[in-house]
Design a protein around this motif. Structure first.
Motif, PDB file in Angstrom:
ATOM      1  N   ARG A 218     -19.644   3.868  54.869  1.00 16.44           N
ATOM      2  CA  ARG A 218     -19.719   3.138  53.610  1.00 16.44           C
ATOM      3  C   ARG A 218     -19.202   3.990  52.461  1.00 16.44           C
ATOM      4  O   ARG A 218     -19.533   5.170  52.353  1.00 16.44           O
ATOM      5  N   LYS A 219     -18.399   3.382  51.599  1.00 15.30           N
ATOM      6  CA  LYS A 219     -17.889   4.079  50.416  1.00 15.30           C
ATOM      7  C   LYS A 219     -18.821   3.766  49.247  1.00 15.30           C
ATOM      8  O   LYS A 219     -18.903   2.628  48.802  1.00 15.30           O
ATOM      9  N   SER A 220     -19.479   4.797  48.723  1.00 14.86           N
ATOM     10  CA  SER A 220     -20.550   4.574  47.755  1.00 14.86           C
ATOM     11  C   SER A 220     -20.306   5.188  46.384  1.00 14.86           C
ATOM     12  O   SER A 220     -21.196   5.164  45.534  1.00 14.86           O
ATOM     13  N   VAL A 221     -19.131   5.755  46.154  1.00 11.66           N
ATOM     14  CA  VAL A 221     -18.883   6.467  44.902  1.00 11.66           C
ATOM     15  C   VAL A 221     -18.255   5.525  43.872  1.00 11.66           C
ATOM     16  O   VAL A 221     -17.285   4.808  44.175  1.00 11.66           O
ATOM     17  N   CYS A 222     -18.789   5.547  42.666  1.00 11.22           N
ATOM     18  CA  CYS A 222     -18.291   4.638  41.630  1.00 11.22           C
ATOM     19  C   CYS A 222     -18.318   5.298  40.256  1.00 11.22           C
ATOM     20  O   CYS A 222     -18.924   6.357  40.065  1.00 11.22           O
TER      21      CYS A 222
ATOM     22  N   PRO B 120     -19.633   5.927  36.651  1.00  7.65           N
ATOM     23  CA  PRO B 120     -21.026   5.825  36.206  1.00  7.65           C
ATOM     24  C   PRO B 120     -21.272   4.737  35.165  1.00  7.65           C
ATOM     25  O   PRO B 120     -22.399   4.268  35.013  1.00  7.65           O
ATOM     26  N   ILE B 121     -20.238   4.329  34.439  1.00  7.84           N
ATOM     27  CA  ILE B 121     -20.407   3.336  33.379  1.00  7.84           C
ATOM     28  C   ILE B 121     -19.950   1.947  33.821  1.00  7.84           C
ATOM     29  O   ILE B 121     -20.707   0.981  33.774  1.00  7.84           O
ATOM     30  N   THR B 122     -18.706   1.846  34.305  1.00  8.08           N
ATOM     31  CA  THR B 122     -18.178   0.531  34.698  1.00  8.08           C
ATOM     32  C   THR B 122     -18.709   0.100  36.059  1.00  8.08           C
ATOM     33  O   THR B 122     -18.677  -1.078  36.393  1.00  8.08           O
ATOM     34  N   ARG B 123     -19.181   1.067  36.879  1.00 10.41           N
ATOM     35  CA  ARG B 123     -19.671   0.851  38.239  1.00 10.41           C
ATOM     36  C   ARG B 123     -18.557   0.410  39.185  1.00 10.41           C
ATOM     37  O   ARG B 123     -18.827  -0.064  40.289  1.00 10.41           O
ATOM     38  N   LYS B 124     -17.306   0.594  38.779  1.00 11.91           N
ATOM     39  CA  LYS B 124     -16.191   0.271  39.663  1.00 11.91           C
ATOM     40  C   LYS B 124     -16.101   1.315  40.775  1.00 11.91           C
ATOM     41  O   LYS B 124     -16.056   2.510  40.514  1.00 11.91           O
ATOM     42  N   ASN B 125     -16.068   0.844  42.023  1.00 15.33           N
ATOM     43  CA  ASN B 125     -16.044   1.732  43.177  1.00 15.33           C
ATOM     44  C   ASN B 125     -14.680   2.398  43.303  1.00 15.33           C
ATOM     45  O   ASN B 125     -13.643   1.768  43.111  1.00 15.33           O
ATOM     46  N   THR B 126     -14.689   3.705  43.646  1.00 12.95           N
ATOM     47  CA  THR B 126     -13.418   4.408  43.831  1.00 12.95           C
ATOM     48  C   THR B 126     -12.754   4.021  45.147  1.00 12.95           C
ATOM     49  O   THR B 126     -11.600   4.360  45.386  1.00 12.95           O
ATOM     50  N   ALA B 127     -13.498   3.343  46.017  1.00  9.31           N
ATOM     51  CA  ALA B 127     -13.000   2.719  47.255  1.00  9.31           C
ATOM     52  C   ALA B 127     -12.696   3.696  48.385  1.00  9.31           C
ATOM     53  O   ALA B 127     -12.265   3.272  49.456  1.00  9.31           O
ATOM     54  N   ASP B 128     -12.917   5.007  48.184  1.00  8.10           N
ATOM     55  CA  ASP B 128     -12.638   5.945  49.284  1.00  8.10           C
ATOM     56  C   ASP B 128     -13.673   7.082  49.364  1.00  8.10           C
ATOM     57  O   ASP B 128     -13.476   8.063  50.058  1.00  8.10           O
ATOM     58  N   ASN B 129     -14.774   6.919  48.632  1.00 11.09           N
ATOM     59  CA  ASN B 129     -15.876   7.888  48.589  1.00 11.09           C
ATOM     60  C   ASN B 129     -15.505   9.233  47.973  1.00 11.09           C
ATOM     61  O   ASN B 129     -16.194  10.229  48.184  1.00 11.09           O
ATOM     62  N   THR B 130     -14.442   9.281  47.225  1.00 12.99           N
ATOM     63  CA  THR B 130     -14.107  10.475  46.466  1.00 12.99           C
ATOM     64  C   THR B 130     -14.285  10.165  44.977  1.00 12.99           C
ATOM     65  O   THR B 130     -14.291   8.994  44.579  1.00 12.99           O
TER      66      THR B 130
END
Length: 279
Positions: free
Chosen positions: A107-111, A113-123
């Motif tokens: 699961r890719k969980s990194v986003c 902090p403000i917009t909550r948009k996921n970076t889509a690759d966990n970086t």
């Protein structure tokens, strides 16, 4: 001087991330087995059995051991005789993380902090570097889930609070967390340093094998007494009440200012995933 292409680091991160996502550390598996043996019959023992069963299935079938495959935490101890060539080191680390999380179906969980948009690759990964003697690179990869991370805390204690204040801070953090970090937990503690340095020490403490003790007798005493008091809380596995609320407590320390006593408590759930490699 030894030259290392950062593509070698990328491959090491890739291998470590794939392994960490599907398997608990050997010391965690051992600690869970001991907890199961020590626990009385009831809901907590039943839950411990299911946690152990889940970890065995994940390892055998090469599947994520937890749905929260974590934020990638990478610790690098870099020898002072190492020269890197190739892509910048953070770029290589993040490339290894990106590939592993894709190939491992994690699961890719990194986003943001403000917009909550996921970076889509966990970086990006959380990367910590230390310069040490030698011509080797010691890499530690630890996926950190946030059910437990969210229960962590940092205290700026008064020096006069001393050892008892440190132990109270550790125990109260676990008590306040209750069942939310999926106990039995592993507790990493940073003592001393600065506000930010103390938190890193707590994170680093979680990379130690469960059950190991500090080389300092007084620090080892804090570890032992804190663990004893935590396991008297009767929170138990998954909050079902029982003898084992924590699998272990590990403390790292650093000198601090005469006016302060920083203490950071970094909670890790029962799912301790940590892989180490040397380059």
């Amino acid at each position: 001087m030894r030259t290392i292409d950062t593509s070698t680091v990328e491959e090491a991160v890739y291998r470590a991330a794939l392994r960490a996502g599907v398997s608990l550390t050997a010391s965690c598996r051992s600690a869970l087995d001991k907890a199961y043996a020590a626990e009385d019959e009831g809901a907590a023992k039943f839950a411990l059995g299911k946690l152990i069963e889940n970890s065995n299935i994940a390892r055998e079938k090469v599947m994520p051991v937890c749905q929260d495959t974590g934020m990638a935490v990478v610790l690098l101890e870099i020898g002072n005789e190492v020269f890197f060539e190739g892509a910048p080191l953070p770029e290589a680390v993040n490339s290894g993380v990106r590939r592993a999380y894709s190939d491992g179906y994690f699961r890719k969980s990194v986003c943001d902090p403000i917009t909550r948009k996921n970076t889509a690759d966990n970086t990006p990964a959380a990367i910590h570097t230390e310069i040490v003697a030698g011509d080797r690179v010691k890499l530690t990869f630890m996926p950190k889930g946030f059910g437990s991370e969210n229960m962590s805390a940092l205290y700026m204690l008064k020096p006069a609070q001393g050892t008892e204040g440190i132990i109270d801070a550790i125990v109260n953090t676990v008590k306040s967390a209750g069942s939310r970090p999926c106990p039995p937990v592993y507790v990493g503690v940073g003592i001393g340093g600065t506000f930010d340095g103390c938190a890193f020490l707590a994170k680093k403490a979680l990379t130690r094998d469960i059950g190991t003790r500090s080389g300092r007798a007084d620090i080892a005493g804090i570890e032992e007494r804190a663990l004893e008091r935590i396991n008297e809380l009767n929170i138990g596995c998954q909050g079902f009440h029982g003898k084992v609320t924590a699998l272990g407590v590990s403390c790292e320390w650093a000198p601090t200012h005469i006016a302060g006593l920083p203490v950071a408590v970094n909670i890790q759930c029962h799912c301790v995933r940590c892989v180490k490699e040397e380059i």
